[in-house]
Design a protein around this motif. Structure first.
Motif, PDB file in Angstrom:
ATOM      1  N   GLY A  85      -2.196 -15.071 -26.660  1.00  0.00           N
ATOM      2  CA  GLY A  85      -1.117 -15.662 -26.444  1.00  0.00           C
ATOM      3  C   GLY A  85      -0.335 -15.242 -25.238  1.00  0.00           C
ATOM      4  O   GLY A  85       0.355 -16.144 -24.523  1.00  0.00           O
ATOM      5  N   LEU A  86      -0.221 -13.891 -24.988  1.00  0.00           N
ATOM      6  CA  LEU A  86       0.447 -13.342 -23.957  1.00  0.00           C
ATOM      7  C   LEU A  86      -0.283 -13.862 -22.574  1.00  0.00           C
ATOM      8  O   LEU A  86       0.418 -14.324 -21.798  1.00  0.00           O
ATOM      9  CB  LEU A  86       0.166 -11.997 -24.033  1.00  0.00           C
ATOM     10  CG  LEU A  86       1.180 -11.209 -22.843  1.00  0.00           C
ATOM     11  CD1 LEU A  86       2.557 -11.364 -23.108  1.00  0.00           C
ATOM     12  CD2 LEU A  86       0.686  -9.523 -22.903  1.00  0.00           C
ATOM     13  N   ASP A  87      -1.515 -14.147 -22.680  1.00  0.00           N
ATOM     14  CA  ASP A  87      -2.100 -14.477 -21.237  1.00  0.00           C
ATOM     15  C   ASP A  87      -2.012 -16.019 -21.204  1.00  0.00           C
ATOM     16  O   ASP A  87      -1.609 -16.350 -20.121  1.00  0.00           O
ATOM     17  CB  ASP A  87      -3.727 -14.402 -21.388  1.00  0.00           C
ATOM     18  CG  ASP A  87      -4.020 -13.022 -21.167  1.00  0.00           C
ATOM     19  OD1 ASP A  87      -3.462 -12.072 -20.692  1.00  0.00           O
ATOM     20  OD2 ASP A  87      -5.332 -12.613 -21.503  1.00  0.00           O
ATOM     21  N   ALA A  88      -1.736 -16.799 -22.252  1.00  0.00           N
ATOM     22  CA  ALA A  88      -1.386 -18.248 -22.128  1.00  0.00           C
ATOM     23  C   ALA A  88      -0.031 -18.502 -21.742  1.00  0.00           C
ATOM     24  O   ALA A  88       0.201 -19.197 -20.844  1.00  0.00           O
ATOM     25  CB  ALA A  88      -1.790 -19.080 -23.427  1.00  0.00           C
ATOM     26  N   TRP A  89       0.927 -17.470 -22.278  1.00  0.00           N
ATOM     27  CA  TRP A  89       2.257 -17.840 -21.830  1.00  0.00           C
ATOM     28  C   TRP A  89       2.456 -17.472 -20.302  1.00  0.00           C
ATOM     29  O   TRP A  89       3.088 -17.939 -19.709  1.00  0.00           O
ATOM     30  CB  TRP A  89       3.182 -16.879 -22.647  1.00  0.00           C
ATOM     31  CG  TRP A  89       4.438 -16.555 -22.228  1.00  0.00           C
ATOM     32  CD1 TRP A  89       5.447 -17.395 -21.797  1.00  0.00           C
ATOM     33  CD2 TRP A  89       5.095 -15.292 -21.506  1.00  0.00           C
ATOM     34  NE1 TRP A  89       6.473 -16.901 -21.470  1.00  0.00           N
ATOM     35  CE2 TRP A  89       6.439 -15.619 -21.128  1.00  0.00           C
ATOM     36  CE3 TRP A  89       4.352 -14.093 -21.544  1.00  0.00           C
ATOM     37  CZ2 TRP A  89       7.185 -14.481 -20.559  1.00  0.00           C
ATOM     38  CZ3 TRP A  89       5.136 -12.892 -20.955  1.00  0.00           C
ATOM     39  CH2 TRP A  89       6.453 -13.090 -20.462  1.00  0.00           C
ATOM     40  N   PHE A  98      -1.501 -11.826 -17.023  1.00  0.00           N
ATOM     41  CA  PHE A  98      -0.839 -10.413 -16.522  1.00  0.00           C
ATOM     42  C   PHE A  98      -2.082  -9.737 -16.287  1.00  0.00           C
ATOM     43  O   PHE A  98      -3.264  -9.855 -16.878  1.00  0.00           O
ATOM     44  CB  PHE A  98      -0.218  -9.606 -17.311  1.00  0.00           C
ATOM     45  CG  PHE A  98       1.317 -10.558 -17.711  1.00  0.00           C
ATOM     46  CD1 PHE A  98       2.263 -10.619 -16.504  1.00  0.00           C
ATOM     47  CD2 PHE A  98       1.811 -10.818 -19.107  1.00  0.00           C
ATOM     48  CE1 PHE A  98       3.377 -11.176 -16.761  1.00  0.00           C
ATOM     49  CE2 PHE A  98       3.123 -11.121 -19.087  1.00  0.00           C
ATOM     50  CZ  PHE A  98       3.916 -11.431 -18.109  1.00  0.00           C
ATOM     51  N   SER A  99      -2.085  -8.736 -15.516  1.00  0.00           N
ATOM     52  CA  SER A  99      -3.040  -7.561 -15.333  1.00  0.00           C
ATOM     53  C   SER A  99      -3.162  -6.667 -16.468  1.00  0.00           C
ATOM     54  O   SER A  99      -1.882  -6.764 -16.960  1.00  0.00           O
ATOM     55  CB  SER A  99      -2.803  -6.841 -13.871  1.00  0.00           C
ATOM     56  OG  SER A  99      -1.571  -6.003 -14.081  1.00  0.00           O
ATOM     57  N   GLN A 100      -4.282  -5.804 -16.590  1.00  0.00           N
ATOM     58  CA  GLN A 100      -4.267  -4.991 -17.769  1.00  0.00           C
ATOM     59  C   GLN A 100      -3.190  -3.974 -17.547  1.00  0.00           C
ATOM     60  O   GLN A 100      -2.695  -3.386 -18.518  1.00  0.00           O
ATOM     61  CB  GLN A 100      -5.671  -4.204 -17.772  1.00  0.00           C
ATOM     62  CG  GLN A 100      -5.842  -3.396 -18.949  1.00  0.00           C
ATOM     63  CD  GLN A 100      -5.599  -4.258 -20.250  1.00  0.00           C
ATOM     64  OE1 GLN A 100      -6.176  -5.313 -20.408  1.00  0.00           O
ATOM     65  NE2 GLN A 100      -4.787  -3.771 -21.049  1.00  0.00           N
ATOM     66  N   GLU A 101      -2.923  -3.621 -16.112  1.00  0.00           N
ATOM     67  CA  GLU A 101      -1.774  -2.343 -15.894  1.00  0.00           C
ATOM     68  C   GLU A 101      -0.344  -3.093 -16.617  1.00  0.00           C
ATOM     69  O   GLU A 101       0.190  -2.318 -17.260  1.00  0.00           O
ATOM     70  CB  GLU A 101      -1.687  -2.323 -14.620  1.00  0.00           C
ATOM     71  CG  GLU A 101      -0.530  -1.287 -14.344  1.00  0.00           C
ATOM     72  CD  GLU A 101      -0.567  -1.188 -12.698  1.00  0.00           C
ATOM     73  OE1 GLU A 101       0.359  -0.249 -12.427  1.00  0.00           O
ATOM     74  OE2 GLU A 101      -1.367  -1.519 -11.921  1.00  0.00           O
ATOM     75  N   THR A 102      -0.329  -4.393 -16.219  1.00  0.00           N
ATOM     76  CA  THR A 102       1.010  -4.836 -16.727  1.00  0.00           C
ATOM     77  C   THR A 102       1.141  -4.938 -18.294  1.00  0.00           C
ATOM     78  O   THR A 102       2.298  -4.567 -18.648  1.00  0.00           O
ATOM     79  CB  THR A 102       1.315  -6.446 -15.955  1.00  0.00           C
ATOM     80  OG1 THR A 102       1.369  -6.119 -14.609  1.00  0.00           O
ATOM     81  CG2 THR A 102       2.510  -6.975 -16.676  1.00  0.00           C
TER      82      THR A 102
END
Length: 173
Positions: A85-89, A98-102
């Motif tokens: 969900g975070l990736d889709a947003w 987002f990158s893994q660091e973010t």
């Protein structure tokens, strides 16, 4: 001519703030942050709608076709954004996940579930910080999700295609 300019002279309008210092200056009187610097009620309603499009468990979508176009979604209690969900947003908002660091920073500094899912409170924290630092970035995000400068959800062709696809019978091959 420049010799006449006194560097110690006051501005002819000293009490007039520069346009960049007035939050909400081009936004039909809409304020994204309240007087205390918190997310305004109007912005929070928009953010609930955006969060609800990506959260787990899924939000209930209005059933009537016209309501789908203009009704704001509400996330269910205890909703969160999973990694997907975070990736889709992020993809829908910024064009890339987002990158893994973010993602690691979000988990470290914002409100998340025990499993690392971003809660709505954490989502609000993102937008409160972003809006404090770059209001125009928040307006761009809102626009990506169909909101105009008066924080009204605007019907778009993309939403029409989505509504049509949801209402048309699926054709199997």
């Amino acid at each position: 001519m420049w010799e006449e300019f006194d560097s110690n002279a006051q501005s002819p309008r000293p009490d007039t703030p520069e346009p960049s210092s007035v939050q909400g200056r081009r936004n039909a009187g809409v304020q994204l942050l309240d007087d205390d610097g918190c997310v305004s009620d109007e912005l929070e309603a928009c953010l609930k709608h955006i969060f609800a499009k990506y959260c787990e468990p899924p939000a209930v979508v209005p059933s009537h076709r016209d309501e789908k176009r203009t009704a704001l979604r509400e996330p269910p209690p205890n909703a969160y954004l999973s990694t997907e969900g975070l990736d889709a947003w992020a993809r829908d908002t910024n064009g890339a996940p987002f990158s893994q660091e973010t993602k690691d920073e979000l988990v470290e500094f914002l409100d998340v579930t025990d499993d690392g899912g971003l809660t709505f409170k954490g989502f609000l924290q993102i937008y409160q910080l972003q809006t404090e630092n770059d209001e125009e970035e928040t307006w761009r995000d809102l626009s990506c999700h169909g909101f105009d400068r008066s924080l009204k959800l605007v019907y778009t062709r993309r939403e029409d295609v989505e509504v049509e696809a949801e209402n048309s019978p699926s054709v199997s091959s």
